[in-house]
Design a protein around this motif. Structure first.
Motif: not given
Ligand SMILES: NC(=O)c1ccc[n+]([C@@H]2O[C@H](COP(=O)([O-])OP(=O)(O)OC[C@H]3O[C@@H](n4cnc5c(N)ncnc54)[C@H](OP(=O)(O)O)[C@@H]3O)[C@@H](O)[C@H]2O)c1
Length: 320
Positions: A256-257, A263-269, A272-275, A303-307
């Protein structure tokens, strides 16, 4: 890069949702049993990357090499020209086999190791091991606060009842309990059941998530290559429950991560931190560790990722 900050508890300190955990700067001693110690040049690169990514605060401790981590951190900050007012440093007093009087006796060592940077937050590292009562330890912290030697008082690994007690003792001095540093991550959500989250919200205390990546498991790299377990020190492996059974049990969460990260072009970590720093509102902040500058860069980028609320809930639902 300016990042939205949060108030640390009900203090006047502002911190970013992500700080940097400085245990790997710990030198000889207990920190070194978890992580190989980093040299100054690597530590400075990590601190630089964190600052460049917008991180404004750092968590260290007396226990991380009796001043070694604090000194490595502040040497890096000096080398990078960080002003004393630009950053917040959190450290911790080690209670083992000591009375509360040692809090006052050792604060000079902490300040010396911080090399001119103020001690923003001083924490009681754990509720057990001291020869004095918790109330006496908290009173000793209150004295330091009154003397202006520390700006905020926090605790670590405290239960809900212990937090309530610390909060009540500090209230006698008109000082807020700033924080409780406890293990919280997508794989460690005990705070939702043991009253710590509810108490933190009621008392206005910030929860600082230690080991927010479950010491690396939530990066997905061990799921990709389980042979990497071999490189991890035994104590870290045991504490994080690194085993093939854990990999199997956590595989749906990692999948799921991966989906949310893609979907966000982000990494798993980062997911996990944004969550962690969104799911509990403003109550939880995180101090991921880093052994490479790339880790600090990724963590700051969280910090720039918004779920979306749906993504937050979905991740919570697949937590084993
Ligand atoms: N109060 C307490 O009792 C207590 C206890 C433990 C920790 N802490 C605090 O919590 C902080 C963080 O804890 P922690 O470092 O044990 O756990 P963590 O933050 O969950 O994990 C950090 C480790 O994960 C890996 N990692 C991080 N970012 C990565 C990335 N982007 N990609 C791949 N791997 C990545 C690295 O492992 P590798 O080094 O193997 O690459 C790194 O050392 C400590 O520094 C300390 O400040 C407090």
């Amino acid at each position: 890069m300016a990042t939205t900050t949060r108030r640390l508890g009900r203090t006047d300190l502002e911190i970013t949702p992500i700080g940097l955990g400085c245990m790997p700067f710990g030198g000889p001693g207990i920190a070194n049993r978890y992580y190989p110690t980093l040299d100054q040049a690597t530590a400075t690169m990590i601190v630089r990357t964190a600052l460049d990514g917008g991180v404004t605060w750092f968590d260290t401790a007396e226990m991380y090499g009796r001043g070694y981590s604090e000194r490595t951190l502040t040497t890096a900050l000096h080398q990078l020209g960080a002003g004393t007012g630009d950053v917040v440093i959190a450290s911790k007093w080690t209670p083992w086999f000591r009375t509360a009087a040692s809090i006052g006796r050792t604060v000079g060592d902490r300040l010396a190791a911080l090399q001119g940077y103020p001690l923003g937050l001083h924490q009681i590292h754990m509720p057990h091991g001291s020869l004095s009562s918790l109330a006496s330890q908290v009173r000793a912290m209150a004295q330091l606060h009154r003397q202006g030697r520390i700006r905020a008082v926090g605790v670590s690994n405290f239960s809900a009842a212990q937090m309530e007690r610390a909060h009540a003792v500090l209230a006698e001095y008109g000082i807020p309990l700033a924080s409780n540093q406890v293990q919280i991550s997508l794989l460690e959500r005990r705070i939702e059941r043991d009253g710590v989250l509810a108490a933190a919200r009621r008392l206005g205390v910030t929860l600082i998530a230690l080991a927010p990546l479950h010491t690396g498991l939530l990066t997905g790299r061990f799921h990709e290559d389980p042979t990497l377990f071999r490189d991890v020190r035994r104590i870290r492996r045991r504490l994080a429950g690194f085993s093939s059974a854990t990999l199997t049990r956590t595989a749906p969460l990692i999948d799921e991560l991966r989906a949310v990260a893609a979907a966000h072009g982000a990494t798993l970590s980062q997911v996990a931190l944004s969550w962690l720093t969104s799911y509990y509102g403003d109550t939880v902040v995180a101090i991921p560790g880093a052994s490479k500058p790339r880790h600090a860069d990724e963590s700051a980028g969280a910090m720039s990722l918004h779920l979306t609320q749906r993504e937050l809930d979905r991740l919570a639902d697949v937590t084993p």
